[in-house]
Design an enzyme around this catalytic site. Structure first.
Site, PDB file in Angstrom:
ATOM      1  N   TYR A 194       4.441 -10.655   6.967  1.00 53.63           N
ATOM      2  CA  TYR A 194       4.175  -9.258   7.318  1.00 53.63           C
ATOM      3  C   TYR A 194       4.407  -9.041   8.802  1.00 53.63           C
ATOM      4  CZ  TYR A 194       2.015  -7.862   2.877  1.00 53.63           C
ATOM      5  OH  TYR A 194       1.780  -7.534   1.570  1.00 53.63           O
ATOM      6  N   ASP A 210       0.812  -1.209   0.000  1.00 57.47           N
ATOM      7  CA  ASP A 210       0.000   0.000   0.000  1.00 57.47           C
ATOM      8  C   ASP A 210       0.849   1.263   0.000  1.00 57.47           C
ATOM      9  OD1 ASP A 210      -1.954  -1.852   0.356  1.00 57.47           O
ATOM     10  OD2 ASP A 210      -2.638  -1.109   2.289  1.00 57.47           O
TER      11      ASP A 210
END
Length: 521
Positions: free
Chosen positions: A232, A120
């Site tokens: 992540y 993102d």
């Protein structure tokens, strides 16, 4: 427009007259346009391509692992349209072109560019990976032949939204077999040293992007499809309004294969119909003690490892964990959000625990992207052999003091610590005169929860990560909120609306038998 030649104006040191003061408006515009052309990145690349014969050099396919600070970029993926901030891929592509490792005139397609997955806007990475064909110093028949037949899909359609999290079409771990090729091994019979890719690129890249290592790979290697897992990390302080034990209870529930349609963002352009993903690890642990001057909280990290992730899936999961940590939601709400099929409902995780069927995503705000980082991309040992350039200087002027990546990052980290220390002193100074507002969070009992929800008079600060909060005096339970549209409706509206042209092209490609790169990368 041709710019007429003019005699130069000789000016004294005291003169303030501009050499362009007697030019016409049209002449000035033409001059500016010429300057833009001469000094634009595209102009530089064109002149560079004309002066450098890429066809005269062998190529090899490699993988690059790099890190970047997402706050300075408009996401990873290159965008055709102008963006408020540069993209990581755009900056990296320009660096490769400037170093004459790729031909800029051929674009992303010409070098077979593939990324492991998108991140993102604002999201960082410590171990992002791309694969591509680059210029090589080692001239072997294998490299020459491979250079003439670059393969692999092109980057994701740059008309996709700016920010995405993960890619869709990753096979499960058990479906991937290690693939080994002779191109994964250096040519030990040659005395020619390979180009020091790390040093060359880091010299022209900004400090916010650092190439960590590279690996020779086979011609069929794909940074995306050869990836076995992605890891992540989401960092957050355990402030006084968070209950870590409750958060871990909720996180444990997502391990395994589940339908995550209620824990992602719907995007019709991706045309996703299968929302099942496999999570291998979901764990919260402490990474640093509380060293803040006013007890902000010890730093924790949420580790999430899976074979693939949906658009904004990690940040959506983290948003729910924050709601659970404050006591506003129970841990079993996570189970309800994955309980999407009324014909095959999930059993309660604990005896007597309610589990509601939720077919469409409730309305909630996802967590902030600043604390999120793509930590690592995992590959089979036979697919990659990561290596550094240490000891292979690109010029006599280079030295470990100027080219060592660890030293460069240590310098950046030192400056960040100094800034953090200063911010801490500012916080201590403010604490002498200001008190933190009262917060009823975390809620520790059902009685307290009922009281808070029934008599909401005090403003609550509901954390969403990155030091940000949603300020509200009214909280509506998650499963009682308005529901979003189902994926089938979102997909159909996109196909009939602004995505019609792309959908028609996709159908035509399928009819021709072309490979379709489905997914949300």
């Amino acid at each position: 427009m041709r710019i007429p030649r003019r005699m130069p104006i000789i000016m004294s040191s005291s003169s303030t007259i501009s050499p362009y003061h007697n030019w016409t408006r049209e002449e000035l515009i033409a001059r500016l346009q010429q300057i833009d052309k001469d000094y634009s990145p595209q102009g530089k690349q064109d002149s560079q391509s004309a002066a450098f014969n890429f066809a005269a050099h062998p190529r090899r396919k490699i993988a690059l692992k790099f890190c970047y600070a997402g706050l300075d970029y408009n996401g990873l993926a290159f965008q055709k349209d102008l963006t408020p901030l540069p993209t990581v891929e755009g900056v990296l592509f320009d660096a490769l072109a400037k170093a004459r490792l790729i031909d800029p005139a051929s674009g992303f397609e010409g070098c077979g560019w593939e990324r492991c997955g998108r991140t993102d806007k604002g999201v960082s990475a410590a171990g992002q990976v791309i694969s591509l064909w680059v210029r090589s110093n080692i001239r072997t028949q294998e490299h020459i032949e491979e250079a003439n037949t670059p393969s692999g899909p092109t980057p994701a359609d740059t008309t996709e939204p700016e920010d995405a999290e993960g890619s869709d079409d990753f096979p499960l771990m058990t479906d991937l077999e290690p693939s080994f090729s002779s191109s994964c091994v250096e040519d030990r019979t040659s005395s020619t040293k390979e180009i020091p890719y790390i040093q060359v690129l880091n010299r022209v890249l900004p400090p916010t992007i650092r190439v960590l290592c590279w690996s020779p790979v086979s011609a069929s290697f794909s940074a995306r499809f050869n990836c076995k897992y992605r890891h992540y990390k989401y960092f957050f302080p355990a402030t006084a309004d968070l209950d870590i034990e409750r958060m871990q209870d909720a996180a444990f529930r997502i391990v395994g294969s589940h339908d995550f349609r209620n824990l992602c963002t719907m995007d019709g352009s991706k045309q996703i119909e299968n929302f099942t993903r496999h999570v291998m690890r979901a764990e919260i642990s402490q990474v640093a003690p509380d060293e803040s001057p006013t007890g902000v909280g010890a730093m924790y990290v949420f580790d999430l490892i899976g074979n693939a992730f949906l658009y904004n899936q990690v940040r959506s999961i983290m948003a729910i964990l924050f709601l659970v940590g404050t006591g506003l939601e129970e841990p079993h709400v996570m189970s309800s959000l994955m309980n999407v099929d009324p014909t095959n409902p999930l059993p309660p995780l604990k005896p007597g625990e309610p589990t509601e069927i939720v077919q469409c995503r409730p309305s909630y705000q996802m967590a902030d992207g600043l604390p999120l980082a793509l930590w690592d991309c995992g590959y089979a040992d036979g697919d990659v052999q990561w290596q550094a350039d240490d000891g292979n200087a690109s010029s006599d002027k280079d030295s470990p003091m100027t080219t060592n990546v660890r030293l460069q990052l240590a310098s950046i980290y030192t400056r960040s610590r100094i800034r953090t220390t200063l911010d801490g002193h500012f916080l201590r100074a403010a604490a002498q005169f200001h008190e933190l507002p009262y917060s009823p969070l975390p809620i520790t009992s059902e009685a307290d929860k009922d009281a808070v929800l029934k008599f909401q008079k005090n403003v609550m600060g509901i954390p969403i990560g990155g030091g940000l909060h949603i300020r509200t005096s009214k909280y509506r339970p998650l499963l009682g909120r308005e529901r979003m549209e189902p994926a089938s409706v979102v997909n159909e509206r996109w196909r009939r609306g602004r995505g019609k042209k792309r959908w028609d092209e996709r159908v035509a490609r399928q009819a021709r038998g072309d490979q379709i790169d489905d997914g949300d990368e």
